[in-house]
Design an enzyme around this catalytic site. Sequence first.
Site, short mmCIF file in Angstrom:
data_model
loop_
_atom_site.label_atom_id
_atom_site.label_comp_id
_atom_site.label_asym_id
_atom_site.label_seq_id
_atom_site.Cartn_x
_atom_site.Cartn_y
_atom_site.Cartn_z
N TYR A 25 -12.71 8.01 -13.44
CA TYR A 25 -12.76 6.70 -12.77
C TYR A 25 -13.41 5.67 -13.69
CZ TYR A 25 -14.01 3.27 -9.11
OH TYR A 25 -14.15 2.14 -8.35
N ASP B 267 0.85 -1.20 0.00
CA ASP B 267 0.00 0.00 0.00
C ASP B 267 0.88 1.24 0.00
OD1 ASP B 267 -3.25 0.27 0.84
OD2 ASP B 267 -2.05 2.09 1.12
N LYS C 245 -11.69 2.36 -15.39
CA LYS C 245 -12.13 1.02 -15.00
C LYS C 245 -12.49 0.20 -16.24
CE LYS C 245 -11.54 1.05 -10.54
NZ LYS C 245 -10.51 0.21 -9.93
N ASP D 167 4.00 2.71 -4.42
CA ASP D 167 3.09 3.54 -5.21
C ASP D 167 2.94 2.83 -6.55
OD1 ASP D 167 1.77 5.34 -6.76
OD2 ASP D 167 3.17 7.01 -6.47
N VAL D 168 1.75 2.31 -6.81
CA VAL D 168 1.57 1.49 -8.02
C VAL D 168 1.76 2.29 -9.30
CG1 VAL D 168 0.03 -0.20 -6.91
CG2 VAL D 168 -0.96 1.83 -8.05
N THR E 186 -17.34 0.01 1.79
CA THR E 186 -15.97 0.03 2.29
C THR E 186 -15.67 1.43 2.82
OG1 THR E 186 -14.93 0.76 0.23
CG2 THR E 186 -15.28 -1.62 0.48
N1 LIG Z 1 -15.82 0.57 -2.56
C1 LIG Z 1 -16.58 0.41 -3.64
O1 LIG Z 1 -17.81 0.66 -3.65
C2 LIG Z 1 -15.97 -0.12 -4.90
C3 LIG Z 1 -16.82 -0.50 -5.94
C4 LIG Z 1 -16.26 -0.97 -7.11
C5 LIG Z 1 -14.89 -1.07 -7.25
N2 LIG Z 1 -14.07 -0.68 -6.23
C6 LIG Z 1 -12.63 -0.80 -6.44
O2 LIG Z 1 -12.10 -1.66 -5.47
C7 LIG Z 1 -10.75 -1.30 -5.17
C8 LIG Z 1 -10.57 -1.16 -3.69
O3 LIG Z 1 -11.56 -0.29 -3.21
P1 LIG Z 1 -11.73 0.02 -1.65
O4 LIG Z 1 -12.97 0.83 -1.53
O5 LIG Z 1 -11.59 -1.21 -0.87
O6 LIG Z 1 -10.39 0.90 -1.53
P2 LIG Z 1 -9.76 1.97 -0.58
O7 LIG Z 1 -10.14 3.31 -1.02
O8 LIG Z 1 -9.95 1.54 0.83
O9 LIG Z 1 -8.24 1.89 -1.02
C9 LIG Z 1 -7.44 0.77 -0.78
C10 LIG Z 1 -6.02 1.25 -0.55
O10 LIG Z 1 -5.41 1.74 -1.75
C11 LIG Z 1 -4.32 2.52 -1.34
N3 LIG Z 1 -3.76 3.30 -2.45
C12 LIG Z 1 -4.26 4.42 -3.02
N4 LIG Z 1 -3.43 4.85 -3.99
C13 LIG Z 1 -2.38 3.99 -4.03
C14 LIG Z 1 -1.20 3.91 -4.82
N5 LIG Z 1 -0.92 4.82 -5.76
N6 LIG Z 1 -0.36 2.87 -4.60
C15 LIG Z 1 -0.61 1.94 -3.65
N7 LIG Z 1 -1.72 1.99 -2.86
C16 LIG Z 1 -2.59 3.00 -3.05
C17 LIG Z 1 -4.92 3.36 -0.22
O11 LIG Z 1 -3.90 3.86 0.64
C18 LIG Z 1 -5.84 2.36 0.48
O12 LIG Z 1 -5.25 1.82 1.66
C19 LIG Z 1 -10.48 -0.04 -5.98
O13 LIG Z 1 -9.86 -0.38 -7.19
C20 LIG Z 1 -11.86 0.50 -6.26
O14 LIG Z 1 -11.91 1.31 -7.40
C21 LIG Z 1 -14.58 -0.22 -5.05
#
Ligand SMILES: NC(=O)c1ccc[n+]([C@@H]2O[C@H](COP(=O)([O-])OP(=O)(O)OC[C@H]3O[C@@H](n4cnc5c(N)ncnc54)[C@H](O)[C@@H]3O)[C@@H](O)[C@H]2O)c1
Length: 268
Positions: free
Chosen positions: A162, A43, A166, A69-70, A197
């Site tokens: 976004y 992360d 995606k 950092d991805v 989340t």
């Molecule tokens: N929550 C939703 O409703 C939802 C719905 C569809 C898809 N998603 C996707 O699921 C995935 C996870 O979502 P979530 O809500 O669990 O995530 P989240 O926002 O809790 O993020 C997960 C982690 O990503 C880390 N992060 C951010 N930028 C980063 C980077 N550049 N390098 C490394 N780490 C980084 C953050 O520090 C965080 O700890 C994402 O790809 C999101 O787009 C989420």
Amino acid sequence: MSGRLAGKVVVITGAGSIAAGWGIGKATAVACARAGARVVAADIDAAAAAETARLVTEEGGEALAATVDVADAGSVEALAELAMARFGRVDVVHNNVGIGKVGGPLDTAIEDWDRVHRTNVTALLIAAKAFLPGMRERRSGVFLTTSSIAGWRYVGFPHLAYSVTKAAATHFTRMIAAQYAAEGIRAVTIVPGLMDTPRIRLTVARAFPDMPFEDLRAQRDAQVPMGTMGDGWDVAHAVVFLASDEARYITGTELVIDGGLSLTVSGG
Ligand SMILES: NC(=O)c1ccc[n+]([C@@H]2O[C@H](COP(=O)([O-])OP(=O)(O)OC[C@H]3O[C@@H](n4cnc5c(N)ncnc54)[C@H](O)[C@@H]3O)[C@@H](O)[C@H]2O)c1
């Protein structure tokens, strides 16, 4: 360790949570470890990665916390080297980071557009360069990407950068699947719908500043045919299956985890 992922090394990016609770990556790291995998919880937030690794080790699992950092190639190469040094192989990489910027074309700055693309799409190219060579050598590996139904449809408010990224992430993953199927590498996209989340308290709530969060949550629940949003664990359990050899014939496709949302006309 016994379990469906026994002997496997799984790297999960975005394995922390942006606030208390269970994000998708955090739940996935714990679920994979419970299934017997050795896990790299990566992360950009070192403390968040450490917290996930701590949860795994507290349960008796094996986890390495990594800061990455991805969007930065050097950082991801260092992550791959770290995983190799500690575990000697990477069997599964779960590309789970996704960032967004609320807005449509007229209020999305080009800088924000580029930043979201870099983190959500270019990061997949970076991950492919870092992790596919080892998988090719072993003629075995799994490349998983977290997309969103926002990549298929309008989600009820403008979230253009976004959504577009995606969509690209899904197709990127299909292309990996096609090119490497004959080399024993699978690539699958996970498509969550509305998930409860920690992120939604920030990102989604920001899009509706005048609405109390509990009303927003109820509105999101009501859109879903099953009557409720999903959570990080719903995705995590699917990842365990897709990462396992039980899914050995599944590649180049999408697994939708949305309580039926994508069946509806107006949901999302
Ligand atoms: N929550 C939703 O409703 C939802 C719905 C569809 C898809 N998603 C996707 O699921 C995935 C996870 O979502 P979530 O809500 O669990 O995530 P989240 O926002 O809790 O993020 C997960 C982690 O990503 C880390 N992060 C951010 N930028 C980063 C980077 N550049 N390098 C490394 N780490 C980084 C953050 O520090 C965080 O700890 C994402 O790809 C999101 O787009 C989420």
